[in-house]
Design a protein around this motif. Structure first.
Motif, PDB file in Angstrom:
ATOM      1  N   LYS A  11      38.792 178.755 101.803  1.00  0.00           N
ATOM      2  CA  LYS A  11      39.095 178.150 103.102  1.00  0.00           C
ATOM      3  C   LYS A  11      40.414 178.694 103.631  1.00  0.00           C
ATOM      4  CE  LYS A  11      41.394 174.148 100.965  1.00  0.00           C
ATOM      5  NZ  LYS A  11      41.367 172.680 100.757  1.00  0.00           N
ATOM      6  N   GLU A  12      40.600 178.569 104.930  1.00  0.00           N
ATOM      7  CA  GLU A  12      41.835 179.003 105.591  1.00  0.00           C
ATOM      8  C   GLU A  12      42.831 177.853 105.586  1.00  0.00           C
ATOM      9  OE1 GLU A  12      44.281 181.683 107.503  1.00  0.00           O
ATOM     10  OE2 GLU A  12      42.172 182.138 107.203  1.00  0.00           O
ATOM     11  N   THR A  13      44.105 178.144 105.198  1.00  0.00           N
ATOM     12  CA  THR A  13      45.158 177.123 105.167  1.00  0.00           C
ATOM     13  C   THR A  13      46.463 177.733 105.680  1.00  0.00           C
ATOM     14  OG1 THR A  13      46.002 177.654 102.957  1.00  0.00           O
ATOM     15  CG2 THR A  13      44.096 176.172 103.075  1.00  0.00           C
ATOM     16  N   SER A  14      47.508 176.932 105.656  1.00  0.00           N
ATOM     17  CA  SER A  14      48.830 177.419 106.051  1.00  0.00           C
ATOM     18  C   SER A  14      49.314 178.537 105.134  1.00  0.00           C
ATOM     19  CB  SER A  14      49.847 176.269 106.025  1.00  0.00           C
ATOM     20  OG  SER A  14      49.439 175.239 106.888  1.00  0.00           O
ATOM     21  N   LEU A  15      48.776 178.606 103.925  1.00  0.00           N
ATOM     22  CA  LEU A  15      49.127 179.661 102.974  1.00  0.00           C
ATOM     23  C   LEU A  15      48.208 180.872 103.099  1.00  0.00           C
ATOM     24  CD1 LEU A  15      49.858 177.620  99.721  1.00  0.00           C
ATOM     25  CD2 LEU A  15      51.419 179.235 100.812  1.00  0.00           C
ATOM     26  N   GLY A  16      47.238 180.793 103.955  1.00  0.00           N
ATOM     27  CA  GLY A  16      46.218 181.825 104.036  1.00  0.00           C
ATOM     28  C   GLY A  16      44.939 181.329 103.391  1.00  0.00           C
ATOM     29  N   VAL A  17      44.139 182.241 102.908  1.00  0.00           N
ATOM     30  CA  VAL A  17      42.853 181.892 102.320  1.00  0.00           C
ATOM     31  C   VAL A  17      43.042 181.514 100.855  1.00  0.00           C
ATOM     32  CG1 VAL A  17      40.545 182.729 101.759  1.00  0.00           C
ATOM     33  CG2 VAL A  17      41.628 183.402 103.911  1.00  0.00           C
ATOM     34  N   ILE A  18      42.598 180.298 100.492  1.00  0.00           N
ATOM     35  CA  ILE A  18      42.684 179.827  99.109  1.00  0.00           C
ATOM     36  C   ILE A  18      41.353 179.158  98.733  1.00  0.00           C
ATOM     37  CG2 ILE A  18      45.186 179.486  99.183  1.00  0.00           C
ATOM     38  CD1 ILE A  18      44.679 176.473  99.494  1.00  0.00           C
ATOM     39  N   PRO A  19      41.091 178.943  97.446  1.00  0.00           N
ATOM     40  CA  PRO A  19      39.846 178.277  97.044  1.00  0.00           C
ATOM     41  C   PRO A  19      39.706 176.901  97.682  1.00  0.00           C
ATOM     42  CG  PRO A  19      40.895 179.299  95.156  1.00  0.00           C
ATOM     43  CD  PRO A  19      41.876 179.403  96.274  1.00  0.00           C
ATOM     44  N   LYS A  20      38.447 176.474  97.931  1.00  0.00           N
ATOM     45  CA  LYS A  20      38.186 175.189  98.598  1.00  0.00           C
ATOM     46  C   LYS A  20      38.743 174.005  97.826  1.00  0.00           C
ATOM     47  CE  LYS A  20      34.153 176.021 101.531  1.00  0.00           C
ATOM     48  NZ  LYS A  20      32.730 175.684 101.772  1.00  0.00           N
ATOM     49  N   MET A 148      63.718 175.218 101.534  1.00  0.00           N
ATOM     50  CA  MET A 148      62.953 175.289 100.296  1.00  0.00           C
ATOM     51  C   MET A 148      61.909 174.170 100.236  1.00  0.00           C
ATOM     52  SD  MET A 148      62.730 177.241  97.685  1.00  0.00           S
ATOM     53  CE  MET A 148      62.014 177.293  96.045  1.00  0.00           C
ATOM     54  N   GLU A 149      62.301 172.983 100.626  1.00  0.00           N
ATOM     55  CA  GLU A 149      61.389 171.839 100.574  1.00  0.00           C
ATOM     56  C   GLU A 149      60.200 172.009 101.518  1.00  0.00           C
ATOM     57  OE1 GLU A 149      64.298 168.145  99.274  1.00  0.00           O
ATOM     58  OE2 GLU A 149      64.110 168.665 101.403  1.00  0.00           O
ATOM     59  N   LYS A 150      60.383 172.784 102.589  1.00  0.00           N
ATOM     60  CA  LYS A 150      59.305 172.980 103.561  1.00  0.00           C
ATOM     61  C   LYS A 150      58.332 174.090 103.151  1.00  0.00           C
ATOM     62  CE  LYS A 150      61.871 173.548 107.219  1.00  0.00           C
ATOM     63  NZ  LYS A 150      62.284 173.729 108.637  1.00  0.00           N
ATOM     64  N   ARG A 151      58.683 174.854 102.111  1.00  0.00           N
ATOM     65  CA  ARG A 151      57.807 175.945 101.692  1.00  0.00           C
ATOM     66  C   ARG A 151      56.510 175.390 101.115  1.00  0.00           C
ATOM     67  NH1 ARG A 151      59.836 180.841 101.883  1.00  0.00           N
ATOM     68  NH2 ARG A 151      58.448 181.764 100.332  1.00  0.00           N
ATOM     69  N   PHE A 152      55.425 176.100 101.386  1.00  0.00           N
ATOM     70  CA  PHE A 152      54.111 175.672 100.893  1.00  0.00           C
ATOM     71  C   PHE A 152      53.861 176.209  99.483  1.00  0.00           C
ATOM     72  CE2 PHE A 152      53.287 174.970 105.410  1.00  0.00           C
ATOM     73  CZ  PHE A 152      52.526 173.791 105.363  1.00  0.00           C
ATOM     74  N   ILE A 153      53.102 175.452  98.720  1.00  0.00           N
ATOM     75  CA  ILE A 153      52.690 175.864  97.391  1.00  0.00           C
ATOM     76  C   ILE A 153      51.193 175.596  97.252  1.00  0.00           C
ATOM     77  CG2 ILE A 153      53.430 173.606  96.464  1.00  0.00           C
ATOM     78  CD1 ILE A 153      53.906 175.000  93.785  1.00  0.00           C
ATOM     79  N   PRO A 154      50.415 176.545  96.686  1.00  0.00           N
ATOM     80  CA  PRO A 154      48.989 176.292  96.466  1.00  0.00           C
ATOM     81  C   PRO A 154      48.816 175.361  95.262  1.00  0.00           C
ATOM     82  CG  PRO A 154      49.583 178.461  95.635  1.00  0.00           C
ATOM     83  CD  PRO A 154      50.815 177.902  96.276  1.00  0.00           C
ATOM     84  N   LEU A 155      48.005 174.340  95.408  1.00  0.00           N
ATOM     85  CA  LEU A 155      47.869 173.321  94.368  1.00  0.00           C
ATOM     86  C   LEU A 155      46.420 173.224  93.906  1.00  0.00           C
ATOM     87  CD1 LEU A 155      49.769 171.272  92.966  1.00  0.00           C
ATOM     88  CD2 LEU A 155      48.888 169.548  94.548  1.00  0.00           C
ATOM     89  N   PRO A 156      46.092 173.894  92.802  1.00  0.00           N
ATOM     90  CA  PRO A 156      44.741 173.755  92.232  1.00  0.00           C
ATOM     91  C   PRO A 156      44.604 172.396  91.543  1.00  0.00           C
ATOM     92  CG  PRO A 156      45.918 175.712  91.396  1.00  0.00           C
ATOM     93  CD  PRO A 156      46.922 174.830  92.059  1.00  0.00           C
ATOM     94  N   PRO A 157      43.390 172.027  91.136  1.00  0.00           N
ATOM     95  CA  PRO A 157      43.221 170.835  90.301  1.00  0.00           C
ATOM     96  C   PRO A 157      44.052 170.981  89.024  1.00  0.00           C
ATOM     97  CG  PRO A 157      41.101 171.619  91.100  1.00  0.00           C
ATOM     98  CD  PRO A 157      42.100 172.657  91.476  1.00  0.00           C
ATOM     99  N   MET A 158      44.470 169.870  88.432  1.00  0.00           N
ATOM    100  CA  MET A 158      45.391 169.877  87.299  1.00  0.00           C
ATOM    101  C   MET A 158      44.908 170.758  86.145  1.00  0.00           C
ATOM    102  SD  MET A 158      48.256 168.983  85.973  1.00  0.00           S
ATOM    103  CE  MET A 158      48.895 167.683  87.046  1.00  0.00           C
TER     104      MET A 158
END
Length: 395
Positions: A11-20, A148-158
């Motif tokens: 899917k498309e996100t603020s980070l670009g394309v990442i897994p759904k 730094m706090e505003k930077r996005f991070i991709p978060l997969p399931p745990m």
């Protein structure tokens, strides 16, 4: 939105394309950044109960400062914590040493929510190379806490976070093990150099006392000028004598007439302008250097490698210090100072045999460093694909 075709399962996100199954979240949503204590200069002690962890100690071996402030030690202790350097140098590090207080310019990362600490460490390490647009400052580069706090991070399931961290940890362990091997090889070489250059350890087939001769019997001073267009050389303490265009740092090139510059041939030594610290540098290159330098050429056959190593040894630096007592600090050692220093002169056969040992160990260390570089590049490549979801780890 991207114009590219989004692959199935992404899917498309603020980070670009990442897994759904992944989310794009801001750093402030998954942790808290807590700044260290800003010590004043007069509060930094040369010795004390607690070490003060500054950015200089974070990635390099800068000298430590200390504190005896118990209250600050309790508030800013960092044993076992994930820290982040945000000024001058950038990146995360786990700190496990006891009795350490982290300084201003470092954040402690606390209150993690829905994110694995090891996964966060690897993402911040990867992200440190992507910070250019957020870095501020002229003489002191830094990133603000707000940015730094505003930077996005991709978060997969745990579970996937933990699996990604496990894979990257394998490379970290290989890198750590290889780094330790290099340190052991360099320490072994250093000990061998001291023994072989002092004659305390002899190679098989050699015996008898070494001659000690005045350096002036082996080396003469050369002031030959070159009428041809020769490359400019720089005399460095870490790389020896090298062409200026090989240096990574910017070097001011001389202008005007270079006819007074001295010719250096491959195999010559140059007395460094900081030779009071023990700097006789070897040249593998032909070129010219400033007339301020003293160029040494060989009067008789010697092993270049033997004397290249010897001129960096503790024994020679000690002899140099004795020979120049009374010369003001910072003055270049002259040829007349140098040529009266007594140095070892084994047979040419023994010089070459010892030199071969040094070459062997240098080659062994070079191969170990190349392997380390390979591990580091492999880890970098894995981070690029695993932390962005371009490649998935099967659960």
């Amino acid at each position: 939105m991207s114009d590219c075709i989004i692959p199935k399962g992404y899917k498309e996100t603020s980070l670009g394309v990442i897994p759904k199954e992944w989310e794009a979240v801001r750093i402030h949503e998954i942790c808290t950044l807590v700044n260290g204590r800003a010590y004043k200069q007069d509060e930094l002690l040369s010795e004390g109960k607690y070490k003060i962890l500054r950015v200089g100690n974070f990635f390099t071996n800068d000298s430590w400062y200390f504190s005896n402030l118990e209250l600050e030690a309790n508030k800013y202790a960092c044993k076992g914590d994930l820290l982040y350097a945000w000024s001058a140098s950038f990146g995360p590090r786990f700190w496990t040493e006891e009795k350490v207080i982290y300084h201003y310019h470092i954040w402690k990362i606390c209150d993690l929510k829905g994110i694995d600490k090891q996964y966060l460490y690897f993402f911040l390490d990867y992200d440190a190379s992507l910070l250019q647009n957020a870095i501020q400052g002229g003489t002191m580069h830094h990133i603000t806490k707000n940015d730094m706090e505003k930077r996005f991070i991709p978060l997969p399931p745990m579970e996937e976070q933990q699996n990604i961290a496990k894979v990257l940890n394998t490379w970290d362990k290989a890198i750590e093990k290889q780094t330790q091997l290099i340190e052991k090889l360099e320490l072994r070489k250093k000990g061998l150099i001291q023994q072989l250059l002092s004659g305390k350890k002899r190679l098989s087939g050699f015996s008898g006392e070494w001659k000690k001769v005045k350096a002036g019997l082996l080396f003469g001073s050369s002031s030959i000028r070159s009428n041809k267009l020769e490359p400019l050389l720089s005399v460095t303490q870490d790389k020896g004598v090298v062409p200026r265009d090989m240096l990574e740092t910017r070097v001011t090139m001389p202008k005007g007439d270079l006819s007074s510059f001295k010719l250096v041939n491959a195999g010559d030594f140059v007395i460094s302008l900081r030779s009071f610290e023990g700097g006789l540098e070897y040249s593998k290159y032909r070129g010219i250097v400033s007339p301020a330098y003293t160029v040494l050429n060989k009067k008789i056959d010697i092993s270049d490698v033997f004397y290249k190593v010897y001129f960096k040894s503790y024994d020679f630096i000690q002899r140099l210090a004795v020979a120049v007592i009374g010369i003001r600090d910072g003055k270049q050692i002259s040829y007349s100072d140098f040529c009266y220093i007594k140095i070892p002169y084994p047979s040419l056969q023994e010089q070459n045999a010892i030199a071969n040992v040094f070459v062997f160990y240098d080659h062994e260390i070079l191969l170990a460093k190349q392997k380390l570089s390979c591990f580091q590049q492999q880890k970098k490549g894995l981070m690029q694909i695993l932390l962005t979801g371009k490649k998935r780890i099967a659960l």
